[in-house]
Design an enzyme around this catalytic site. Structure first.
Site, mmCIF file in Angstrom:
data_model
loop_
_atom_site.group_PDB
_atom_site.id
_atom_site.type_symbol
_atom_site.label_atom_id
_atom_site.label_comp_id
_atom_site.label_asym_id
_atom_site.label_seq_id
_atom_site.Cartn_x
_atom_site.Cartn_y
_atom_site.Cartn_z
ATOM 1 N N LYS A 77 -42.292 -82.283 18.066
ATOM 2 C CA LYS A 77 -41.927 -81.771 16.731
ATOM 3 C C LYS A 77 -43.195 -81.548 15.911
ATOM 4 C CE LYS A 77 -38.752 -82.906 12.919
ATOM 5 N NZ LYS A 77 -37.795 -83.914 12.408
ATOM 6 N N SER A 152 -33.273 -81.986 11.415
ATOM 7 C CA SER A 152 -34.417 -81.115 11.333
ATOM 8 C C SER A 152 -35.158 -80.913 12.652
ATOM 9 C CB SER A 152 -35.398 -81.671 10.298
ATOM 10 O OG SER A 152 -35.873 -82.943 10.682
ATOM 11 N N SER A 176 -32.017 -86.637 11.923
ATOM 12 C CA SER A 176 -32.690 -85.453 12.463
ATOM 13 C C SER A 176 -32.974 -85.445 13.958
ATOM 14 C CB SER A 176 -33.992 -85.216 11.717
ATOM 15 O OG SER A 176 -33.717 -84.571 10.513
HETATM 16 N N1 GLN Z 1 -30.511 -83.914 7.112
HETATM 17 C C1 GLN Z 1 -31.164 -84.995 6.444
HETATM 18 C C2 GLN Z 1 -32.040 -84.446 5.338
HETATM 19 O O1 GLN Z 1 -31.978 -83.300 5.115
HETATM 20 C C3 GLN Z 1 -31.947 -85.814 7.407
HETATM 21 C C4 GLN Z 1 -33.235 -85.195 7.794
HETATM 22 C C5 GLN Z 1 -34.040 -86.060 8.712
HETATM 23 O O2 GLN Z 1 -33.538 -86.981 9.350
HETATM 24 N N2 GLN Z 1 -35.337 -85.796 8.737
HETATM 25 O O3 GLN Z 1 -32.781 -85.134 4.722
#
Ligand code: GLN
Length: 478
Positions: A77, A152, A176
């Site tokens: 990532k 994400s 994410s």
């Molecule tokens: N969807 C969540 C957010 O938008 C979690 C994102 C994540 O785990 N980085 O913050």
């Protein structure tokens, strides 16, 4: 699914049936051929990958013992720092930034003889659930190119699901790793908070961020987790917890293991086919000898509100460092303060700005107690829910996400709808407990469903045992 998993790839290379260079070349060819349609990668590090692969082959030729990830191509990532390889967290503000050091997880992958093939797309600074918040374009779900792979860590999940790499690293702040795993039919693990070093991970919300693996099968994910986990003097929050034995937990018996089912997770908003697949998986686990009982996690309904106060608060502080002085983009404009403003205005996308504003607001004097202080107290209640439940059961099973992968564009203009989709992954993040998603059937439209398994702090072994017991029963044709 074209390529081998982590275990078979490492085994072949160790035995000399294939060279690491050959495997890496095949992975790079696959990426060049297929990633045009997916856009899972932001950067392919072809030359350095081949160099690493040749170093693994040379090590073998010298008769040295190869590591557990011998020659395994790994995608990373883009929020994880890689020395000499561009790292942007999918933000314009970091365009052109090339870290001078490797994150600890990257050091550990290299020490295990893995090969880093490239950096994957993500929501900017990991803020989002669909990878549509990337400043560099969306990633598509290999199961249906009109849909999101989740986020994400959507690029990592898509790369694994499409067979471009056997495994990838993601990061999980509120889901994410797990939600993209669920949307793409892959296995994704969010380790216990502190299990894996965050040194070199670009911080989003430091009390929640964890790095973890995505792979196509449970044992592969466990092996990668074992390689990256452990105490790191560079990260004061990392724990002194031995990770050996995580892979060995896969395949262990689940007879007598107590599985909790939180009824709060099967409420309104849950897709009927997702509910049915998850309930069927839980029945199968019962068939394997697990003892299934219902548990209560009553503060689940506050998780979204709590997380969306705390995470932006922490983000507003963490992102203060991107000011045009230290890294990446600089927009020169008048004196220093104007330069800060112009750089941040041009460099951050709309979701990141929304969170900085929200975070600054909830931390401002006069509102601090009402929002941030309150959210911290509710977070404690969410954690206690898990403490209570884990007195009765060893793991908790639920859907990972309320729906299968949604269409690109479906929620981009409705941040609240996007946030609500995180309802099942946020509680484990707030509580700091380990959680994973494992594929659990398909909808009638041919989209993957994910089963979430949550365990006690540092009891990834129980979670992996359940995941691999379920996986072993899963029909092959899925
Ligand atoms: N969807 C969540 C957010 O938008 C979690 C994102 C994540 O785990 N980085 O913050």
């Amino acid at each position: 699914m074209s390529t081998d998993g982590v275990i078979a790839t490492a085994e072949r290379i160790r035995k000399g049936e294939r060279s690491a260079e050959e495997v890496t070349r095949a992975a790079l060819d696959g990426i060049w051929a297929k990633d045009g349609a997916l856009h899972a990668f932001l950067h392919v590090a072809g030359e350095s990958a081949l160099e690493q692969a040749r170093a693994v082959d040379a090590k073998r030729a010298r008769g040295e013992v190869l590591g557990p990830l011998a020659g395994v191509p790994v995608a990373v990532k883009d929020g994880i720092s890689t020395r000499g390889i561009p790292t942007t967290a999918a933000s314009k503000i970091l365009a052109g930034y090339v870290p001078a050091y490797d994150a600890t997880v990257i050091d550990r992958l290299r020490a295990a003889d893995a090969v880093i093939v490239g950096k994957t797309n993500m929501d900017e600074f990991a803020m989002g659930s669909s990878t549509e918040n990337s400043a560099f374009g969306v990633t598509r779900n290999p199961w249906d190119l009109g849909r999101t792979p989740g986020g994400s860590s959507g690029g990592s999940a898509a790369a694994v699901a499409a067979g471009l790499v056997p495994c990838a690293l993601g990061s999980d702040t509120g889901g994410s790793i797990r939600q993209p795993a669920s949307f793409t039919g892959t296995v994704g693990i969010k380790p216990t908070y502190g299990r894996v070093s965050r040194y070199g991970l670009i911080a989003f919300a430091s009390s929640l961020d964890q790095v973890g693996p995505l792979a196509r099968d449970v044992r592969s994910a466990a092996r990668v987790l074992e390689a990256i986990a452990g105490r790191d003097p560079h990260d004061a929050t990392s724990l002194e917890a031995p990770a050996a034995g995580l892979e060995a937990a896969c395949g262990g018996s689940v007879r007598g293991l107590r599985v909790g089912v939180p009824e709060e997770y099967f409420a309104e908003g849950l897709d009927a086919e997702v509910a049915e697949s998850v309930r069927a998986a839980i029945r199968d686990l019962e068939g394997e000898g697990c003892v299934v009982r219902s548990v209560k996690l009553p503060h689940t309904r506050f998780a979204v509100a709590t997380y969306y106060v705390l995470a932006p608060a922490e983000a507003s502080s963490n992102l203060a460092r991107f000011d045009g002085v230290r890294y990446g983009l600089r927009v020169t404009s008048g004196e220093l303060r104007q330069m800060y403003g112009a750089t941040r205005d041009a460099g951050f996308g709309p979701e990141v700005k929304r969170r900085i504003l929200l975070g600054t607001f909830v931390l401002s004097s006069g509102y601090y107690d009402a929002y941030y202080g309150k959210a911290q107290r509710v977070r404690t209640l969410v954690r206690r829910d898990f403490d209570e439940a884990f007195r009765e059961v060893d793991v908790i099973c639920s859907p990972t996400a309320p729906t299968p992968a949604f269409r690109l564009g479906e929620k981009v203009d409705d941040p609240l709808a996007m946030y609500l989709g995180d309802v099942y992954t946020l509680p484990a993040s707030l509580a700091g407990v380990p959680a994973m998603s494992v594929p659990c059937g398909m909808t009638s439209a041919g989209l993957p469903v994910g089963l979430q398994i949550v365990a006690r702090p540092l009891d990834e072994a129980a979670m992996l045992r359940v995941a691999s017991a379920w996986e072993a029963r899963r029909p092959e044709d899925e």
